[in-house]
Design an enzyme around this catalytic site. Structure first.
Site, PDB file in Angstrom:
ATOM      1  CG  HIS A 114     -13.734  -5.823   8.768  1.00  0.00           C
ATOM      2  ND1 HIS A 114     -12.403  -6.107   9.044  1.00  0.00           N
ATOM      3  CD2 HIS A 114     -14.395  -6.992   8.912  1.00  0.00           C
ATOM      4  CE1 HIS A 114     -12.275  -7.388   9.338  1.00  0.00           C
ATOM      5  NE2 HIS A 114     -13.478  -7.955   9.263  1.00  0.00           N
ATOM      6  CG  ASN A 115      -9.175  -3.782   9.174  1.00  0.00           C
ATOM      7  OD1 ASN A 115      -9.994  -4.524   8.639  1.00  0.00           O
ATOM      8  ND2 ASN A 115      -7.907  -3.783   8.838  1.00  0.00           N
ATOM      9  CB  SER A 172     -11.495  -8.772   5.644  1.00  0.00           C
ATOM     10  OG  SER A 172     -11.180  -9.195   6.963  1.00  0.00           O
ATOM     11  CE  LYS A 231      -9.778  -5.473   5.520  1.00  0.00           C
ATOM     12  NZ  LYS A 231      -8.424  -5.129   5.399  1.00  0.00           N
ATOM     13  CD  GLU A 261      -9.245  -7.334  12.690  1.00  0.00           C
ATOM     14  OE1 GLU A 261      -9.769  -7.367  11.555  1.00  0.00           O
ATOM     15  OE2 GLU A 261      -8.011  -7.382  12.855  1.00  0.00           O
ATOM     16  CB  ALA A 283      -0.911  -0.025   1.227  1.00  0.00           C
ATOM     17  N   GLY A 290      -7.048 -12.192   5.693  1.00  0.00           N
ATOM     18  CA  GLY A 290      -5.632 -12.539   5.700  1.00  0.00           C
ATOM     19  C   GLY A 290      -5.279 -13.500   4.575  1.00  0.00           C
TER      20      GLY A 290
HETATM   21  P1  NDP Z   1       3.334  -6.733   0.485  1.00  0.00           P
HETATM   22  O1  NDP Z   1       2.498  -5.684   1.077  1.00  0.00           O
HETATM   23  O2  NDP Z   1       4.482  -7.253   1.285  1.00  0.00           O
HETATM   24  O3  NDP Z   1       3.881  -6.218  -0.910  1.00  0.00           O
HETATM   25  C1  NDP Z   1       4.787  -7.004  -1.676  1.00  0.00           C
HETATM   26  C2  NDP Z   1       4.372  -7.009  -3.120  1.00  0.00           C
HETATM   27  O4  NDP Z   1       4.342  -5.674  -3.653  1.00  0.00           O
HETATM   28  C3  NDP Z   1       5.373  -7.774  -3.949  1.00  0.00           C
HETATM   29  O5  NDP Z   1       4.681  -8.443  -4.974  1.00  0.00           O
HETATM   30  C4  NDP Z   1       6.244  -6.654  -4.501  1.00  0.00           C
HETATM   31  O6  NDP Z   1       6.925  -6.996  -5.672  1.00  0.00           O
HETATM   32  C5  NDP Z   1       5.203  -5.624  -4.797  1.00  0.00           C
HETATM   33  N1  NDP Z   1       5.750  -4.277  -4.926  1.00  0.00           N
HETATM   34  C6  NDP Z   1       6.148  -3.460  -3.936  1.00  0.00           C
HETATM   35  N2  NDP Z   1       6.572  -2.296  -4.428  1.00  0.00           N
HETATM   36  C7  NDP Z   1       6.436  -2.360  -5.781  1.00  0.00           C
HETATM   37  C8  NDP Z   1       6.685  -1.475  -6.847  1.00  0.00           C
HETATM   38  N3  NDP Z   1       7.167  -0.250  -6.627  1.00  0.00           N
HETATM   39  N4  NDP Z   1       6.426  -1.896  -8.102  1.00  0.00           N
HETATM   40  C9  NDP Z   1       5.940  -3.127  -8.328  1.00  0.00           C
HETATM   41  N5  NDP Z   1       5.661  -4.011  -7.351  1.00  0.00           N
HETATM   42  C10 NDP Z   1       5.910  -3.637  -6.092  1.00  0.00           C
HETATM   43  O7  NDP Z   1       2.437  -7.979   0.008  1.00  0.00           O
HETATM   44  P2  NDP Z   1       1.226  -8.712   0.731  1.00  0.00           P
HETATM   45  O8  NDP Z   1       0.844  -9.828  -0.172  1.00  0.00           O
HETATM   46  O9  NDP Z   1       1.519  -8.982   2.156  1.00  0.00           O
HETATM   47  O10 NDP Z   1       0.062  -7.625   0.728  1.00  0.00           O
HETATM   48  C11 NDP Z   1      -0.449  -7.078  -0.482  1.00  0.00           C
HETATM   49  C12 NDP Z   1      -1.488  -6.042  -0.130  1.00  0.00           C
HETATM   50  O11 NDP Z   1      -2.527  -6.650   0.605  1.00  0.00           O
HETATM   51  C13 NDP Z   1      -0.984  -4.904   0.767  1.00  0.00           C
HETATM   52  O12 NDP Z   1      -1.626  -3.710   0.407  1.00  0.00           O
HETATM   53  C14 NDP Z   1      -1.389  -5.300   2.152  1.00  0.00           C
HETATM   54  O13 NDP Z   1      -1.608  -4.189   3.007  1.00  0.00           O
HETATM   55  C15 NDP Z   1      -2.644  -6.047   1.888  1.00  0.00           C
HETATM   56  N6  NDP Z   1      -2.829  -7.110   2.873  1.00  0.00           N
HETATM   57  C16 NDP Z   1      -4.037  -7.424   3.242  1.00  0.00           C
HETATM   58  C17 NDP Z   1      -4.263  -8.403   4.141  1.00  0.00           C
HETATM   59  C18 NDP Z   1      -5.615  -8.708   4.427  1.00  0.00           C
HETATM   60  O14 NDP Z   1      -5.914  -9.478   5.329  1.00  0.00           O
HETATM   61  N7  NDP Z   1      -6.511  -8.136   3.692  1.00  0.00           N
HETATM   62  C19 NDP Z   1      -3.226  -9.175   4.796  1.00  0.00           C
HETATM   63  C20 NDP Z   1      -1.987  -8.825   4.310  1.00  0.00           C
HETATM   64  C21 NDP Z   1      -1.815  -7.817   3.400  1.00  0.00           C
HETATM   65  P3  NDP Z   1       8.402  -7.665  -5.574  1.00  0.00           P
HETATM   66  O15 NDP Z   1       8.168  -9.120  -5.361  1.00  0.00           O
HETATM   67  O16 NDP Z   1       9.013  -7.358  -6.896  1.00  0.00           O
HETATM   68  O17 NDP Z   1       9.112  -7.008  -4.415  1.00  0.00           O
END
Ligand code: NDP
Length: 477
Positions: A186-187, A128, A183, A190, A76, A130
């Site tokens: 929701h959090n 939501s 969302k 939570e 994000a 995880g």
């Molecule tokens: P991360 O938040 O750790 O983000 C990593 C991913 O983002 C990798 O694929 C990375 O690519 C890519 N990335 C980061 N910067 C760039 C960039 N500048 N250009 C292109 N790609 C980029 O991954 P998560 O899977 O943990 O989470 C993804 C999203 O989901 C986040 O927004 C997070 O907040 C949300 N989330 C939601 C959850 C939920 O329960 N709803 C739980 C966990 C996360 P690379 O591999 O090349 O580094």
């Protein structure tokens, strides 16, 4: 064959969403900035369905059927902006970008407006549940245009969790940032739920003297009643767990500092801006911050508390009272959360169906619970319900709980056990039902020092008293 949908950003969340889509028979295009992630997904899970991996954004976009559906699951913040720009340049009018990350709804509003100018649908979708939910069925809260939902809805509903009645935990929430807003709430809820559960545990432990494994048993019993929920279920698991290294209850070896990633804080900040009292969520956020202030806590450690030790464990009477307090406080924090959704709908011109929000939280998400179906039913009976506390059934339950609720808060105060969630919820309940609030005095003070004027109970108009002079009253408008 072209892919039906694409997922860009293949860390845990994106990878699991892509697998979920593929397992449901959809051909999924894959892209990640670092190609090793893309390859690893295909190598490990390629047998689960049809994947079309791409090494660059152009090839990824070219592999999608039209209108193109691009789901981005990246970090994000600025990364999300960078990735959106990268894809927007390659997309055509009518295509759509879905941001499934944890974006702030104001960012989503900004991004949606900018992409709408370019003819691209931008859908901020709260997800939501995880990583486990992403794979096996999350609760999905998509915002954006109604038109985009026509193309996206069926796919998202397909991979979403299903409620007990079989309906998907996914519905179009409203325009632009509505999905990410909901969302966020929701959090916030939570956070409040977790704090209330923590207070119930603390009271059972430090007032009634139960051991963690006994409290786990109490929570298991509660989980067969009206508190039946994922959070109560995992609470029992955590409390029953023994640390392998020390043989102590696990909860006793974990440092008592609760961390936060920020969505609870966003909820409270936004509630302050909207002028909606969400004291249950606010107390939960503050309780976490307080727990982390080691210096403050150390400095205050020797302040006196009430005399007297733990009460002798009772025959379940106190536990039953705590259940009442927990339930009533929970109803209050959900009521506050829905007030916030309502206020935002007015502020931003979103037409959010409050019952639909409850319906899609019944499964897949962290606050999933039988309770949400009751909220759905309350709004089905009266879509304009001003507060959940006014629903006949909730009013009867909370009214029935209030004596025990007061007793528990009173005991917590007398015993020196902090219960900010229980007591703030009770204060909110009492404030709402009060015939007269001391706000009359507050307004009088404001008129005294700042000539801020006041309204009267017996006449129309606003007035100011000449406090420094003869104290005559003047109409001011
Ligand atoms: P991360 O938040 O750790 O983000 C990593 C991913 O983002 C990798 O694929 C990375 O690519 C890519 N990335 C980061 N910067 C760039 C960039 N500048 N250009 C292109 N790609 C980029 O991954 P998560 O899977 O943990 O989470 C993804 C999203 O989901 C986040 O927004 C997070 O907040 C949300 N989330 C939601 C959850 C939920 O329960 N709803 C739980 C966990 C996360 P690379 O591999 O090349 O580094």
């Amino acid at each position: 064959t072209k892919a039906r949908i694409g997922v860009a950003g293949l860390a845990v969340m994106g990878r699991n969403l892509a697998r979920n889509l593929a397992r449901h028979g959809h051909t999924v295009a894959l892209y990640n900035r670092t190609p090793t992630r893309t390859r690893a997904l295909v190598e490990e899970y390629g047998h689960e369905g049809a994947f079309v991996p791409a090494d660059d954004p152009a090839a990824f976009v070219a592999s999608l059927e039209r209108p193109r559906r691009v789901v981005i699951m990246v970090k994000a913040g600025q990364s999300t902006d960078a990735v959106i720009e990268e894809f927007a340049a390659l997309l055509d009018q009518g295509d759509m970008i879905v941001d499934g990350g944890n974006a702030h709804f104001e960012d989503t509003r900004r991004r949606e407006a900018a992409l709408r100018e370019r003819g691209i649908h931008f859908v901020g979708a709260g997800i939501s549940g995880g990583e486990e939910g992403a794979l096996n069925g999350p609760s999905i809260m998509p915002g954006g245009s109604a038109e985009s939902y026509v193309f996206l809805g069926p796919l998202l509903e397909d991979i979403a969790a299903k409620a007990a009645d079989g309906s998907p935990c996914c519905a179009h929430i409203g325009p632009d940032g509505a999905g990410h807003f909901v969302k966020m709430v929701h959090n916030g809820i939570e956070y409040a739920d977790m704090q209330l559960i923590a207070e119930a545990y603390d009271l059972l432990r430090h007032v009634a003297g139960y051991r963690p494994d006994e409290i786990a048993g109490i929570f298991r019993t509660w989980n067969t009643g009206r508190l039946d929920s994922y959070l109560i279920e995992i609470t029992a698991e955590v409390l029953a767990h023994t640390d392998a290294a020390t043989g102590q209850p696990f909860v006793d070896v974990v440092a008592d500092r609760a961390e936060q990633k920020g969505t609870g804080r966003w909820t409270v900040q936004t509630a302050l801006d909207l002028g909606v009292p969400v004291s249950g969520i606010a107390e939960a956020v503050f309780a976490r911050s307080l727990s982390g202030h080691a210096g403050l806590r150390q400095a205050a450690r020797s302040l006196p508390g009430p005399s007297g030790g733990a009460l002798p464990p009772e025959s379940g009477g106190f536990a039953a009272q705590v259940e009442q307090a927990l339930y009533a406080s929970k109803v209050v924090s959900y009521a506050q959360g829905w007030n916030m959704i309502d206020a935002a709908a007015v502020e931003y011109g979103w037409d959010i169906d409050p019952g639909a929000v409850a319906a899609i939280w019944r499964g897949g998400c962290i606050i999933r619970a039988a309770f949400l179906d009751r909220i759905r039913a309350a709004f089905a009976a009266d879509p304009a319900l001003p507060t959940l506390l006014a629903d006949k059934e909730f009013a009867a339950e909370v009214g029935g709980a209030q004596e025990d609720w007061r007793a528990v808060v009173g005991t917590a105060v007398a015993r020196g056990v902090p219960a900010p969630g229980f007591s703030a919820a009770l204060a909110y309940y009492d404030a709402l039902r009060a015939e007269r609030l001391p706000a009359a005095l507050t307004q009088g003070q404001r008129d005294y020092f700042g000539a801020h004027t006041y309204r009267r109970t017996d006449r129309e108009g606003s007035f100011h008293t000449l406090w420094g002079g003869g104290r005559e009253e003047r109409p001011t408008g």
